[in-house]
Design a protein around this motif. Structure first.
Motif, PDB file in Angstrom:
ATOM      1  N   TYR A 165       0.802  -1.215   0.000  1.00 51.81           N
ATOM      2  CA  TYR A 165       0.000   0.000   0.000  1.00 51.81           C
ATOM      3  C   TYR A 165       0.839   1.271   0.000  1.00 51.81           C
ATOM      4  O   TYR A 165       1.781   1.403   0.789  1.00 51.81           O
ATOM      5  CB  TYR A 165      -0.932   0.018   1.215  1.00 51.81           C
ATOM      6  CG  TYR A 165      -1.980  -1.053   1.204  1.00 51.81           C
ATOM      7  CD1 TYR A 165      -3.087  -0.948   0.364  1.00 51.81           C
ATOM      8  CD2 TYR A 165      -1.872  -2.175   2.020  1.00 51.81           C
ATOM      9  CE1 TYR A 165      -4.065  -1.940   0.341  1.00 51.81           C
ATOM     10  CE2 TYR A 165      -2.846  -3.165   2.007  1.00 51.81           C
ATOM     11  CZ  TYR A 165      -3.938  -3.043   1.164  1.00 51.81           C
ATOM     12  OH  TYR A 165      -4.894  -4.022   1.147  1.00 51.81           O
ATOM     13  N   TYR A 166       0.456   2.182  -0.877  1.00 52.90           N
ATOM     14  CA  TYR A 166       1.028   3.534  -0.956  1.00 52.90           C
ATOM     15  C   TYR A 166       2.537   3.541  -1.238  1.00 52.90           C
ATOM     16  O   TYR A 166       3.187   4.568  -1.099  1.00 52.90           O
ATOM     17  CB  TYR A 166       0.724   4.318   0.321  1.00 52.90           C
ATOM     18  CG  TYR A 166      -0.751   4.434   0.596  1.00 52.90           C
ATOM     19  CD1 TYR A 166      -1.538   5.280  -0.180  1.00 52.90           C
ATOM     20  CD2 TYR A 166      -1.370   3.686   1.598  1.00 52.90           C
ATOM     21  CE1 TYR A 166      -2.911   5.382   0.041  1.00 52.90           C
ATOM     22  CE2 TYR A 166      -2.738   3.782   1.818  1.00 52.90           C
ATOM     23  CZ  TYR A 166      -3.499   4.633   1.039  1.00 52.90           C
ATOM     24  OH  TYR A 166      -4.862   4.728   1.259  1.00 52.90           O
ATOM     25  N   GLY A 167       3.086   2.382  -1.617  1.00 55.53           N
ATOM     26  CA  GLY A 167       4.516   2.277  -1.891  1.00 55.53           C
ATOM     27  C   GLY A 167       5.316   1.671  -0.760  1.00 55.53           C
ATOM     28  O   GLY A 167       6.532   1.483  -0.898  1.00 55.53           O
ATOM     29  N   PHE A 168       4.663   1.318   0.353  1.00 51.61           N
ATOM     30  CA  PHE A 168       5.336   0.751   1.527  1.00 51.61           C
ATOM     31  C   PHE A 168       5.191  -0.772   1.490  1.00 51.61           C
ATOM     32  O   PHE A 168       4.087  -1.296   1.654  1.00 51.61           O
ATOM     33  CB  PHE A 168       4.732   1.310   2.814  1.00 51.61           C
ATOM     34  CG  PHE A 168       5.034   2.756   3.055  1.00 51.61           C
ATOM     35  CD1 PHE A 168       5.938   3.141   4.042  1.00 51.61           C
ATOM     36  CD2 PHE A 168       4.423   3.752   2.289  1.00 51.61           C
ATOM     37  CE1 PHE A 168       6.223   4.480   4.258  1.00 51.61           C
ATOM     38  CE2 PHE A 168       4.702   5.094   2.493  1.00 51.61           C
ATOM     39  CZ  PHE A 168       5.611   5.458   3.481  1.00 51.61           C
ATOM     40  N   PRO A 169       6.295  -1.499   1.275  1.00 45.63           N
ATOM     41  CA  PRO A 169       6.187  -2.953   1.128  1.00 45.63           C
ATOM     42  C   PRO A 169       5.672  -3.644   2.383  1.00 45.63           C
ATOM     43  O   PRO A 169       5.947  -3.232   3.515  1.00 45.63           O
ATOM     44  CB  PRO A 169       7.629  -3.387   0.827  1.00 45.63           C
ATOM     45  CG  PRO A 169       8.272  -2.181   0.247  1.00 45.63           C
ATOM     46  CD  PRO A 169       7.658  -1.021   0.984  1.00 45.63           C
ATOM     47  N   GLN A 170       4.914  -4.699   2.156  1.00 44.28           N
ATOM     48  CA  GLN A 170       4.530  -5.615   3.223  1.00 44.28           C
ATOM     49  C   GLN A 170       5.774  -6.347   3.724  1.00 44.28           C
ATOM     50  O   GLN A 170       6.878  -6.171   3.176  1.00 44.28           O
ATOM     51  CB  GLN A 170       3.519  -6.628   2.686  1.00 44.28           C
ATOM     52  CG  GLN A 170       2.201  -6.055   2.240  1.00 44.28           C
ATOM     53  CD  GLN A 170       1.263  -5.741   3.397  1.00 44.28           C
ATOM     54  OE1 GLN A 170       1.481  -6.152   4.544  1.00 44.28           O
ATOM     55  NE2 GLN A 170       0.204  -4.998   3.107  1.00 44.28           N
ATOM     56  N   CYS A 222       3.719   0.778  -5.951  1.00 43.92           N
ATOM     57  CA  CYS A 222       5.175   0.882  -5.698  1.00 43.92           C
ATOM     58  C   CYS A 222       5.993   0.401  -6.885  1.00 43.92           C
ATOM     59  O   CYS A 222       6.742  -0.568  -6.780  1.00 43.92           O
ATOM     60  CB  CYS A 222       5.562   0.121  -4.431  1.00 43.92           C
ATOM     61  SG  CYS A 222       5.253  -1.638  -4.496  1.00 43.92           S
ATOM     62  N   PHE A 223       5.889   1.106  -7.993  1.00 40.53           N
ATOM     63  CA  PHE A 223       6.687   0.736  -9.160  1.00 40.53           C
ATOM     64  C   PHE A 223       8.175   0.745  -8.822  1.00 40.53           C
ATOM     65  O   PHE A 223       8.931  -0.129  -9.250  1.00 40.53           O
ATOM     66  CB  PHE A 223       6.415   1.725 -10.290  1.00 40.53           C
ATOM     67  CG  PHE A 223       6.933   1.277 -11.623  1.00 40.53           C
ATOM     68  CD1 PHE A 223       6.092   0.649 -12.520  1.00 40.53           C
ATOM     69  CD2 PHE A 223       8.256   1.490 -11.974  1.00 40.53           C
ATOM     70  CE1 PHE A 223       6.581   0.228 -13.752  1.00 40.53           C
ATOM     71  CE2 PHE A 223       8.745   1.073 -13.198  1.00 40.53           C
ATOM     72  CZ  PHE A 223       7.900   0.435 -14.085  1.00 40.53           C
ATOM     73  N   LEU A 224       8.603   1.720  -8.041  1.00 38.11           N
ATOM     74  CA  LEU A 224       9.984   1.812  -7.575  1.00 38.11           C
ATOM     75  C   LEU A 224      10.076   1.369  -6.126  1.00 38.11           C
ATOM     76  O   LEU A 224       9.127   1.507  -5.357  1.00 38.11           O
ATOM     77  CB  LEU A 224      10.508   3.238  -7.679  1.00 38.11           C
ATOM     78  CG  LEU A 224      10.538   3.917  -9.044  1.00 38.11           C
ATOM     79  CD1 LEU A 224      11.110   5.324  -8.913  1.00 38.11           C
ATOM     80  CD2 LEU A 224      11.353   3.120 -10.038  1.00 38.11           C
ATOM     81  N   GLY A 225      11.243   0.865  -5.746  1.00 36.73           N
ATOM     82  CA  GLY A 225      11.468   0.524  -4.342  1.00 36.73           C
ATOM     83  C   GLY A 225      12.097  -0.843  -4.170  1.00 36.73           C
ATOM     84  O   GLY A 225      12.218  -1.631  -5.114  1.00 36.73           O
ATOM     85  N   GLN A 226      12.510  -1.114  -2.945  1.00 31.62           N
ATOM     86  CA  GLN A 226      13.103  -2.403  -2.629  1.00 31.62           C
ATOM     87  C   GLN A 226      12.739  -2.809  -1.215  1.00 31.62           C
ATOM     88  O   GLN A 226      12.343  -1.981  -0.394  1.00 31.62           O
ATOM     89  CB  GLN A 226      14.614  -2.348  -2.794  1.00 31.62           C
ATOM     90  CG  GLN A 226      15.311  -1.319  -1.925  1.00 31.62           C
ATOM     91  CD  GLN A 226      16.802  -1.251  -2.195  1.00 31.62           C
ATOM     92  OE1 GLN A 226      17.429  -2.256  -2.529  1.00 31.62           O
ATOM     93  NE2 GLN A 226      17.395  -0.066  -2.062  1.00 31.62           N
ATOM     94  N   HIS A 227      12.868  -4.106  -0.956  1.00 26.53           N
ATOM     95  CA  HIS A 227      12.583  -4.652   0.371  1.00 26.53           C
ATOM     96  C   HIS A 227      13.650  -5.688   0.697  1.00 26.53           C
ATOM     97  O   HIS A 227      13.832  -6.649  -0.047  1.00 26.53           O
ATOM     98  CB  HIS A 227      11.196  -5.300   0.395  1.00 26.53           C
ATOM     99  CG  HIS A 227      10.824  -5.908   1.713  1.00 26.53           C
ATOM    100  ND1 HIS A 227      10.558  -5.152   2.841  1.00 26.53           N
ATOM    101  CD2 HIS A 227      10.683  -7.209   2.087  1.00 26.53           C
ATOM    102  CE1 HIS A 227      10.256  -5.950   3.846  1.00 26.53           C
ATOM    103  NE2 HIS A 227      10.336  -7.199   3.419  1.00 26.53           N
ATOM    104  N   LYS A 228      14.368  -5.431   1.777  1.00 24.34           N
ATOM    105  CA  LYS A 228      15.436  -6.329   2.223  1.00 24.34           C
ATOM    106  C   LYS A 228      16.414  -6.661   1.095  1.00 24.34           C
ATOM    107  O   LYS A 228      16.784  -7.816   0.868  1.00 24.34           O
ATOM    108  CB  LYS A 228      14.850  -7.591   2.857  1.00 24.34           C
ATOM    109  CG  LYS A 228      14.039  -7.307   4.126  1.00 24.34           C
ATOM    110  CD  LYS A 228      13.687  -8.568   4.848  1.00 24.34           C
ATOM    111  CE  LYS A 228      12.846  -8.272   6.101  1.00 24.34           C
ATOM    112  NZ  LYS A 228      13.535  -7.414   7.080  1.00 24.34           N
TER     113      LYS A 228
END
Length: 410
Positions: free
Chosen positions: A128-133, A156-162
């Motif tokens: 949601y809103y670009g903030f990864p689960q 969240c077209f852009l972004g990364q998680h861990k």
């Protein structure tokens, strides 16, 4: 497969006579769109093989088709949703099973586990809103139970998680490029785990190509961008409007040249399932600066957060903006939101309300947090194409409305 069209039993947003937004709600094309600057942020396109389609909802339908979802199957979907997330599930003939989220928008895995049955084949999870689960936990949950994970990256077209790009954790992932890029249409299907060789796309025709390019330019012109281009195209665009008006009057039943998703419409039209994104959108996807996009979205988000901090009757939905997160919009959790919504809309302030119209039957008894967020979260643009003066004006209007409301409250 079930046909899902514009007659879905959904509440329609009232127009209420609100004026046009004074600043662009979504990114609009400008010469600055191609400028460089900022550190590179990974995108969903870095997650794996990709297919460029016309919308996120089309990408969801393709993902379900690739996973073999059909009649008799069930798909776990979040109670906090928009219709375009559910329509492809119904089109596939599957049953949507709505699970709870928590007030911070995280997936309630206890509730998901309680709703699992032999028919459940897929868990759809939204960043949601670009903030990864917590995508690592969701991946482990699905692997342990033998179900597929559909990672919804529409926000969240852009972004990364861990350390991995968004979209890397799902069996399939979808994204909505038109929420992030200055384009009229666009969506993405991605898979880090499976081949997409079976997803064959074809052009949607010259009319669609022309409409995508013209609408991209006209959206830009409407907010004072590309002034020289607008002047050069003034006569051709005027002739286009005259010709189109006459043709539309003669062929009212003619099929649309573009998907309804590009104009904010409800419904899923399977005619667009095998159509690729326009040449204009594909070029913009390559040429528009992603480092600039990531840097400015984060900067604008933080400026909104700082300006609205401590104001009465509201707080940001997310307390912080973690590294690696590139937000879609700025969600503000508001007490008594409806009067503030009306005030700001009448002033021409752009407001988005994600999940305002849930699927029929999905209410507070299904998920209290979703019902609360769908009404109380007022979101404001923080995209990279906002000019400094536009952002300052918007912040000023929001602050003044909040302070005035507080001063007149009983």
């Amino acid at each position: 497969m079930t046909t899902v069209g514009q007659t879905l039993p959904l509440a329609e947003a009232p127009s209420a006579g609100y004026p046009e937004s004074h600043v662009p709600v979504t990114p609009v094309l400008s010469l600055a769109s191609f400028g460089r600057g900022g550190e590179r942020i990974p995108s969903v396109l870095d997650a794996g093989a990709a297919r460029l389609v016309t919308s996120g909802r089309v990408a969801i339908a393709l993902a379900l088709r690739e996973m073999g979802i059909g009649p008799g199957d069930a798909v776990l979907v979040p109670s906090y949703h928009c219709a375009s997330m559910i329509e492809p599930v119904v089109w596939a003939g599957a049953r949507p099973v709505f699970y709870r989220i928590r007030p911070d928008t995280s997936v309630d895995l206890i509730d998901v586990a309680a709703k699992l049955d032999a028919d459940c084949k897929v868990l759809m999870a939204t960043n949601y809103y670009g903030f990864p689960q917590d995508l690592v936990a969701l991946r482990a949950f699905c692997d342990a139970r033998g179900i597929a994970l559909l990672e919804d990256c529409a926000h969240c077209f852009l972004g990364q998680h861990k350390g991995k790009p968004v979209g890397s954790y799902g069996d399939y992932a979808i994204a909505s490029s038109m929420k992030f890029f200055p384009m009229y249409e666009g969506g993405v299907l991605v898979s880090a785990r499976h081949s997409l060789a079976g997803v064959h796309l074809q052009p949607a025709g010259k009319g669609f190509e022309a409409k995508a390019a013209i609408n991209t330019l006209e959206d830009s012109f409407a907010y004072g961008r590309l002034f020289v281009v607008r002047a050069l195209l003034a006569l051709p665009l005027w002739l286009k409007d005259v010709l189109w008006g006459r043709l539309k009057g003669r062929k009212e039943s003619a099929p649309s040249l573009a998907p309804g998703s590009s104009d904010g419409g409800f419904g899923f039209d399977p005619r667009w399932l095998d159509k690729r994104s326009s040449l204009c959108s594909r070029l913009l996807l390559r040429l528009v600066s992603r480092p600039r996009m990531g840097a400015l979205r984060r900067r604008n988000y933080l400026k909104l957060q700082a300006a609205l901090h401590g104001l009465p009757g509201c707080r940001p939905l997310f307390a912080t903006l973690p590294d690696g997160v590139c937000p879609w919009i700025f969600p503000l959790l508001v007490d008594r939101p409806q009067p503030l919504f009306r005030t700001l809309k009448m002033q021409g302030v752009p407001i988005l309300r994600f999940g305002e119209y849930p699927w029929p039957g999905v209410d507070a008894s299904v998920c209290p947090a979703s019902a609360d967020l769908s009404q109380r979260v007022l979101s404001f643009p923080c995209h990279q194409e906002l000019r400094e003066a536009e952002l300052d004006w918007m912040i000023s209007q929001i602050k003044d409305a909040l302070l005035q409301r507080s001063a007149t409250a009983p």
